[in-house]
Design a protein around this motif. Structure first.
Motif, PDB file in Angstrom:
ATOM      1  N   UNK B   9       0.716  -1.323   0.072  1.00 48.40           N
ATOM      2  CA  UNK B   9      -0.138   0.130  -0.104  1.00 48.40           C
ATOM      3  C   UNK B   9       0.940   1.242   0.046  1.00 48.40           C
ATOM      4  N   UNK B  10       0.367   2.409  -0.495  1.00 49.26           N
ATOM      5  CA  UNK B  10       1.324   3.551  -0.664  1.00 49.26           C
ATOM      6  C   UNK B  10       1.750   4.034   0.632  1.00 49.26           C
ATOM      7  N   UNK B  11       2.972   4.372   0.684  1.00 52.16           N
ATOM      8  CA  UNK B  11       3.567   4.844   2.148  1.00 52.16           C
ATOM      9  C   UNK B  11       2.808   5.962   2.664  1.00 52.16           C
ATOM     10  N   UNK B  12       2.565   6.914   1.744  1.00 51.73           N
ATOM     11  CA  UNK B  12       1.850   8.267   2.062  1.00 51.73           C
ATOM     12  C   UNK B  12       0.812   7.901   2.959  1.00 51.73           C
ATOM     13  N   UNK B  13      -0.391   7.052   2.370  1.00 49.57           N
ATOM     14  CA  UNK B  13      -1.598   6.609   2.968  1.00 49.57           C
ATOM     15  C   UNK B  13      -1.187   5.935   4.661  1.00 49.57           C
ATOM     16  N   UNK B  46      11.419   7.019   6.184  1.00 51.29           N
ATOM     17  CA  UNK B  46      10.625   7.171   4.949  1.00 51.29           C
ATOM     18  C   UNK B  46      11.214   8.547   4.306  1.00 51.29           C
ATOM     19  N   UNK B  47      10.946   8.834   3.102  1.00 47.63           N
ATOM     20  CA  UNK B  47      11.371  10.233   2.311  1.00 47.63           C
ATOM     21  C   UNK B  47      10.658  11.192   2.872  1.00 47.63           C
ATOM     22  N   UNK B  49      10.165  13.984   1.488  1.00 43.81           N
ATOM     23  CA  UNK B  49       8.930  14.604   0.624  1.00 43.81           C
ATOM     24  C   UNK B  49       7.691  13.906   0.960  1.00 43.81           C
ATOM     25  N   UNK B  50       7.549  12.594   1.120  1.00 42.33           N
ATOM     26  CA  UNK B  50       6.463  11.797   1.482  1.00 42.33           C
ATOM     27  C   UNK B  50       6.009  12.138   2.914  1.00 42.33           C
ATOM     28  N   UNK B  53       4.291  15.700   2.589  1.00 43.91           N
ATOM     29  CA  UNK B  53       2.912  15.576   1.779  1.00 43.91           C
ATOM     30  C   UNK B  53       1.912  15.069   2.798  1.00 43.91           C
TER      31      UNK B  53
END
Lengths: 237, 119
Positions: B9-13, B46-47, B49-50, B53
């Motif tokens: 699943x997307x790391x952002x979520x 994690x990054x 930038x992520x 966001x």
């Protein structure tokens, strides 16, 4: 965002063998980019072209809008996929070398990083384990205040705990005005820290995409996506 | 030391959800200052930038606020946090009920099992 690296219609040949064919890339400032590819697809060649160590046969590579000069080399910190130093040298000697050679080298930072992994300055390179040699090289490269960091296979011999420390160091040292390019086979270890990924296949660009977008569209991790795209068809072999 | 992620699943979520849970569970209380983007990114592995966001998303959702002098804080609106807690509770209850139904429990049996476990 500002383009930091532009690769324009680049083809690179070694003799009659084509290593990269017609590559186009625009890489922005402030991103961490992964380069993944099967063996022999051209990862190291791409990194060397960007680092300015080799020239393309056709096309051009622009760094901050300029072709290769002393100025563009100054802002690139590059770690090759092999050891840069001879086994006879001492850690302190290499630190001296970096300090003399690179104006932007922060010796104190490198020493702190090396202390954490218990590497003494009096030790000779040959006495260090393979993993520690790799970490040493990586910490030197990351201790420069560069705009572009190019890391070719930085993790291969490093154990999982130190790998986490290295990735953490990359995240901590990462600056918003810098671009980090990491080529590796260890996709699962790096995929959480990547913004975008460049995938090469058969000497060509296969995809250049945001990692989150790949996950959303494919419903699987970058590691799984890569494996499914490049799985050797065992039936046919 | 880094957070556990479901790699499919997307790391952002997942980051957004992780921090939301920390707010709901009281690790960060209403009005608390949040760590910097850099610190959170290193913590999570994690990054940045992520992470940036994800924090922007929390602001959009009314769970965090940017403040010129203080940096980023948890919302001071306790009602918003309570509302989020309800949403999480509902989702977890739904997931649990779905699993219990899957193994063939009736509503009465589900209530009985849960109340026994609560003793």
């Amino acid at each position: 965002m500002k383009k930091m690296i532009e690769v324009k219609n680049v083809t690179k040949k070694y003799g009659s063998k084509t290593a990269l064919r017609d590559i186009n890339l625009d890489i922005e400032t402030g991103k961490i980019i992964g380069v993944i590819a099967p063996n022999g697809a051209g990862k190291t060649t791409l990194l060397k072209l960007i680092a300015g160590l080799i020239y393309p046969n056709s096309g051009e590579v622009l760094i901050d809008g300029k072709t290769k000069t002393v100025e563009t080399k100054k802002i690139i910190s590059y770690s090759p996929d092999c050891m840069m130093f001879s086994d006879y040298e001492k850690v302190s000697g290499i630190l001296d070398f970096y300090e003399n050679f690179f104006e932007d080298f922060n010796r104190k930072k490198a020493e702190e990083l090396l202390n954490k992994i218990h590497v003494e300055q009096g030790e000779r390179i040959g006495m260090l384990s393979k993993g520690k040699k790799e970490l040493l090289q990586m910490f030197l490269v990351l201790s420069r205040d560069a705009r572009i960091y190019i890391l070719d296979e930085p993790l291969a011999s490093v154990d999982p705990a130190n790998r986490e420390y290295l990735i953490n160091t990359i995240l901590r040292e990462y600056k918003e005005n810098a671009t980090v390019i990491i080529a590796t086979h260890l996709v699962a270890d790096v995929e959480n820290i990547l913004d975008d990924v460049i995938i090469l296949k058969d000497q060509k660009l296969f995809c250049y995409e945001s990692v989150d977008k790949i996950k959303e569209e494919e419903g699987k991790s970058l590691n799984e996506y890569f494996k499914s795209a490049f799985r050797v068809d065992i039936e046919k072999v | 030391m880094s957070w556990n992620f479901d790699e499919n699943i997307s790391i952002f979520q997942q980051i957004t959800e992780h921090i939301s849970l920390e707010i709901v569970s009281g690790k960060y209380k209403a009005g608390d200052k949040l760590p910097t983007v850099r610190d959170l990114a290193v913590q999570a592995g994690v990054n940045p930038n992520t992470m940036q966001r994800a924090l922007a998303k929390l602001e959009d959702d009314g769970l965090a606020a940017s403040n010129r002098t203080q940096g980023r804080t948890v919302t001071a609106d306790q009602a918003r946090i309570d509302e989020l807690k309800k949403q999480f509770a509902k989702r977890y209850a739904e997931e649990m009920i779905a699993k219990l139904r899957q193994i063939g429990l009736s509503n009465e049996e589900i209530i009985k099992t849960v109340s026994e476990e609560l003793q």
